[in-house]
Scaffold this active site. Structure first.
Site, short mmCIF file in Angstrom:
data_model
loop_
_atom_site.label_atom_id
_atom_site.label_comp_id
_atom_site.label_asym_id
_atom_site.label_seq_id
_atom_site.Cartn_x
_atom_site.Cartn_y
_atom_site.Cartn_z
N ARG A 1 -8.99 -8.67 9.88
CA ARG A 1 -8.63 -9.43 8.68
C ARG A 1 -9.12 -10.83 9.49
O ARG A 1 -8.99 -11.85 9.08
CB ARG A 1 -7.09 -10.06 8.92
CG ARG A 1 -6.94 -9.86 7.72
CD ARG A 1 -5.28 -9.74 7.77
NE ARG A 1 -4.51 -8.22 7.37
CZ ARG A 1 -3.81 -8.31 8.55
NH1 ARG A 1 -3.29 -8.92 9.02
NH2 ARG A 1 -3.21 -7.00 8.14
N CYS B 1 -3.28 -18.61 14.69
CA CYS B 1 -3.18 -17.78 15.67
C CYS B 1 -2.93 -17.82 17.13
O CYS B 1 -3.83 -19.42 17.19
CB CYS B 1 -4.23 -15.91 16.01
SG CYS B 1 -4.09 -14.74 14.46
N ASP C 1 -11.87 -0.73 13.57
CA ASP C 1 -12.20 -0.18 12.11
C ASP C 1 -13.43 -0.79 12.01
O ASP C 1 -13.85 -2.42 13.36
CB ASP C 1 -11.27 -2.05 11.00
CG ASP C 1 -9.93 -1.17 11.09
OD1 ASP C 1 -9.70 -0.07 11.34
OD2 ASP C 1 -9.03 -2.01 11.13
N CYS D 1 -10.82 -8.74 15.54
CA CYS D 1 -10.00 -8.49 14.19
C CYS D 1 -9.92 -7.91 13.45
O CYS D 1 -11.46 -8.28 12.55
CB CYS D 1 -9.50 -10.16 14.29
SG CYS D 1 -8.30 -10.49 13.15
N ASP E 1 -7.42 3.86 10.30
CA ASP E 1 -6.66 3.53 9.14
C ASP E 1 -8.41 3.56 8.26
O ASP E 1 -8.98 2.88 8.59
CB ASP E 1 -6.54 1.62 9.36
CG ASP E 1 -5.64 1.32 8.59
OD1 ASP E 1 -5.48 2.03 7.30
OD2 ASP E 1 -4.66 0.54 8.99
N CYS F 1 -8.64 -13.50 18.11
CA CYS F 1 -9.39 -11.96 18.91
C CYS F 1 -10.78 -11.66 18.33
O CYS F 1 -11.09 -11.06 17.12
CB CYS F 1 -8.14 -10.39 18.73
SG CYS F 1 -6.86 -11.05 18.88
N ARG G 1 0.28 -1.08 0.08
CA ARG G 1 -0.04 -0.11 -0.18
C ARG G 1 0.97 1.23 0.25
O ARG G 1 0.93 1.98 -0.76
CB ARG G 1 -0.63 0.25 1.00
CG ARG G 1 -1.39 1.16 1.82
CD ARG G 1 -2.68 1.12 2.47
NE ARG G 1 -3.90 0.04 1.70
CZ ARG G 1 -4.51 -0.72 2.51
NH1 ARG G 1 -4.74 -0.29 3.54
NH2 ARG G 1 -5.61 -1.51 1.75
N TYR G 2 1.74 1.20 0.78
CA TYR G 2 2.75 2.32 1.01
C TYR G 2 3.38 2.46 0.06
O TYR G 2 4.24 1.16 -0.55
CB TYR G 2 3.67 2.43 2.18
CG TYR G 2 2.50 2.86 3.52
CD1 TYR G 2 1.96 4.26 3.34
CD2 TYR G 2 1.70 1.62 4.38
CE1 TYR G 2 0.69 4.12 4.20
CE2 TYR G 2 0.81 1.79 4.90
CZ TYR G 2 0.04 3.38 5.23
OH TYR G 2 -0.97 3.29 6.33
N ARG H 1 7.42 0.15 1.50
CA ARG H 1 7.47 -1.72 2.64
C ARG H 1 5.93 -1.84 2.39
O ARG H 1 4.93 -1.67 2.09
CB ARG H 1 6.89 -0.65 4.35
CG ARG H 1 5.63 0.43 4.31
CD ARG H 1 6.12 1.29 5.67
NE ARG H 1 5.08 1.99 6.27
CZ ARG H 1 5.27 3.56 4.95
NH1 ARG H 1 5.89 3.30 4.11
NH2 ARG H 1 3.89 3.83 6.22
N LYS I 1 -2.59 5.02 7.31
CA LYS I 1 -3.00 5.02 8.65
C LYS I 1 -3.21 7.15 8.26
O LYS I 1 -2.02 7.12 8.21
CB LYS I 1 -2.08 4.80 9.28
CG LYS I 1 -1.89 3.73 9.69
CD LYS I 1 -0.57 2.41 10.74
CE LYS I 1 -1.26 0.90 10.09
NZ LYS I 1 -0.70 0.83 8.64
C1 LIG Z 1 0.36 -0.50 8.74
C2 LIG Z 1 1.24 -0.96 7.70
C3 LIG Z 1 1.89 -1.12 7.33
C4 LIG Z 1 2.66 -0.18 8.43
O1 LIG Z 1 2.46 0.87 8.56
P1 LIG Z 1 3.77 2.13 9.50
O2 LIG Z 1 2.93 3.33 9.78
O3 LIG Z 1 4.90 2.00 8.95
O4 LIG Z 1 3.92 1.34 10.42
C5 LIG Z 1 2.06 -1.03 6.27
N1 LIG Z 1 1.22 -1.21 5.17
C6 LIG Z 1 0.48 -1.78 5.85
C7 LIG Z 1 -0.50 -2.51 4.62
C8 LIG Z 1 -0.27 -1.42 6.53
O5 LIG Z 1 -1.75 -1.26 6.67
S1 SF4 Z 2 -5.74 -9.61 15.79
FE1 SF4 Z 2 -6.18 -10.68 14.02
S2 SF4 Z 2 -4.71 -11.03 13.46
FE2 SF4 Z 2 -4.20 -10.44 15.15
S3 SF4 Z 2 -4.00 -12.13 16.75
FE3 SF4 Z 2 -5.96 -10.92 16.87
S4 SF4 Z 2 -7.01 -12.65 15.04
FE4 SF4 Z 2 -4.60 -12.85 15.49
#
Ligand SMILES: *Cc1c(COP(=O)(O)O)cnc(C)c1O
Ligand code: SF4
Length: 372
Positions: free
Chosen positions: A112, A103, A270, A110, A307, A107, A90-91, A94, A314
């Site tokens: 995702r 996991c 989220d 979560c 986010d 959670c 996305r960025y 990174r 973010k």
């Molecule tokens: C959070 C996140 C990152 C890392 O973001 P930083 O602000 O550098 O910690 C990188 N990629 C994705 C898709 C993210 O959600």
């Molecule tokens: S937030 Fe989601 S991915 Fe992270 S530890 Fe909890 S269940 Fe696993």
């Protein structure tokens, strides 16, 4: 079998367990487990003090999860920025690299949920694709291993990934996003730490949400990571009835510092389907930030971020500290709501030789609820 694996094996891991241990209606338990897998390992379970407490809310499913059909499964649009199934890019510099779906505790909040716990969606066969993607994209200098929890992999498997990543010359730093120090600190073994040591610089970002999670075991696991040369940070999700007040957050942030963990982010929750009932008004987060800054060590203060829904990344939010402008002066308020004036540098050159700048406190304004 190592202790952490033994503990995992003894987890509550099905709808049936919920019926037996917590008297859930069998039909409801099956539905909840189908929507998002249930897993609570005995260590995290032991942190519950009473039904409905801040630990309970994070790990025991709630019927509310079933009534959120109007919310998106992928609110951050991670799939759009996913060139191969294991990578979100996305960025500019990174990437997020999903290396497992598993996991040690699922959670309930979560973000995702659509993938986590489902090994058909994140699995080993995608890992090589992820490594190849990073190797062929020279702009990627930072990779975040996530999932699921990358420390669910065996030391051997994790080392294979780290080794392959370290062979990529343009990759500068590796991050591990892991909840293990909080939910299963027994995972942080001497053997793991001496393996990680070989692949520095490694940054570990862990995930504590409540002061009760800061146990002696958790502290020791963070110290072991720090001793092995990892820089340890923390992200917290702001959640209703868990940590949505300044006193709880302040205590958590201070405790993390004593565990050699540096607070990094507080996330606004989220709008994920099945996790939406944890959300708080944004105003609550701003009030918490207002009660941290100035009142405790700057080191204890993370950034509060949203986010952005739809995949904007973010975005940091701060209480309003600039209260106005007066010509070239910026009018600011400090953490006590006292007013100060800072004479800004004028853009056009001026002759200021010999002029001493004085800042003066002019008045105090009433503490007012923060407008969003
Ligand atoms: C959070 C996140 C990152 C890392 O973001 P930083 O602000 O550098 O910690 C990188 N990629 C994705 C898709 C993210 O959600
Ligand atoms: S937030 Fe989601 S991915 Fe992270 S530890 Fe909890 S269940 Fe696993």
């Amino acid at each position: 079998m190592e202790l952490w694996q033994e503990l995992l094996r003894r987890s509550i891991d099905s709808g049936k367990d919920l019926v037996e241990r917590f008297n859930f209606n069998p039909e409801l338990a099956v539905k909840l487990n189908k929507l998002f897998h249930i897993r609570i390992n005995p260590y995290y379970l032991s942190l519950i003090r009473y039904p409905g407490d801040p630990i309970w809310l994070q790990c025991i499913p709630d019927e509310k999860e079933l009534h959120e059909d109007s919310f998106p499964e992928d609110p951050l649009n991670e799939e759009r920025d996913s060139p191969v199934p294991s990578i979100t890019h996305r960025y500019p510099d990174r990437v997020l690299f999903l290396v497992t779906s598993q996991c040690s505790m699922y959670c309930r909040f979560c973000t995702r949920k659509r993938k986590v716990g489902d090994s058909t969606k994140i699995n080993m066969k995608y890992i090589q694709d992820g490594i190849d993607y990073i190797a062929s994209h020279k702009e990627v200098r930072d990779v975040i291993l996530s999932g699921g929890d990358p420390l669910m992999l065996t030391d051997h498997m994790l080392e294979k990934i780290l080794k392959a990543l370290r062979e990529i010359p343009h990759l500068e730093i590796i991050r591990l996003g892991t909840k293990m120090p909080c939910v299963l600190p027994q995972r942080i073994t001497k053997k793991l730490c001496s393996m990680l040591k070989k692949y520095h610089p490694i940054y570990v970002n862990t995930h504590f949400n409540h002061p009760w999670e800061c146990t002696q075991e958790a502290k020791q696991s963070c110290e072991m990571l720090a001793d092995s040369g990892c820089v340890v940070g923390n992200q917290t999700v702001l959640m209703k009835n868990i940590n949505d007040n300044p006193d709880t957050m302040l205590e958590l942030m201070r405790k993390l510092l004593t565990m050699r963990v540096r607070p990094y982010y507080i996330y606004q929750a989220d709008i994920t389907k099945g996790a939406n009932y944890f959300r708080t008004p944004v105003k609550v987060g701003l009030e918490i930030m207002d009660k941290l800054r100035g009142h405790t060590s700057g080191l204890a203060i993370p950034q509060f971020v949203i986010d952005a829904p739809g995949g904007g990344g973010k975005i940091p939010l701060l209480p309003q500290y600039v209260v106005g402008r007066n010509g070239n002066d910026i009018i600011l308020r400090n953490y006590k709501y006292d007013i100060y004036t800072y004479p800004d540098v004028e853009e056009k050159p001026i002759n200021t030789v010999g002029n001493r700048v004085k800042t003066t406190k002019t008045k105090t304004i009433k503490k007012e609820p923060i407008e969003v």
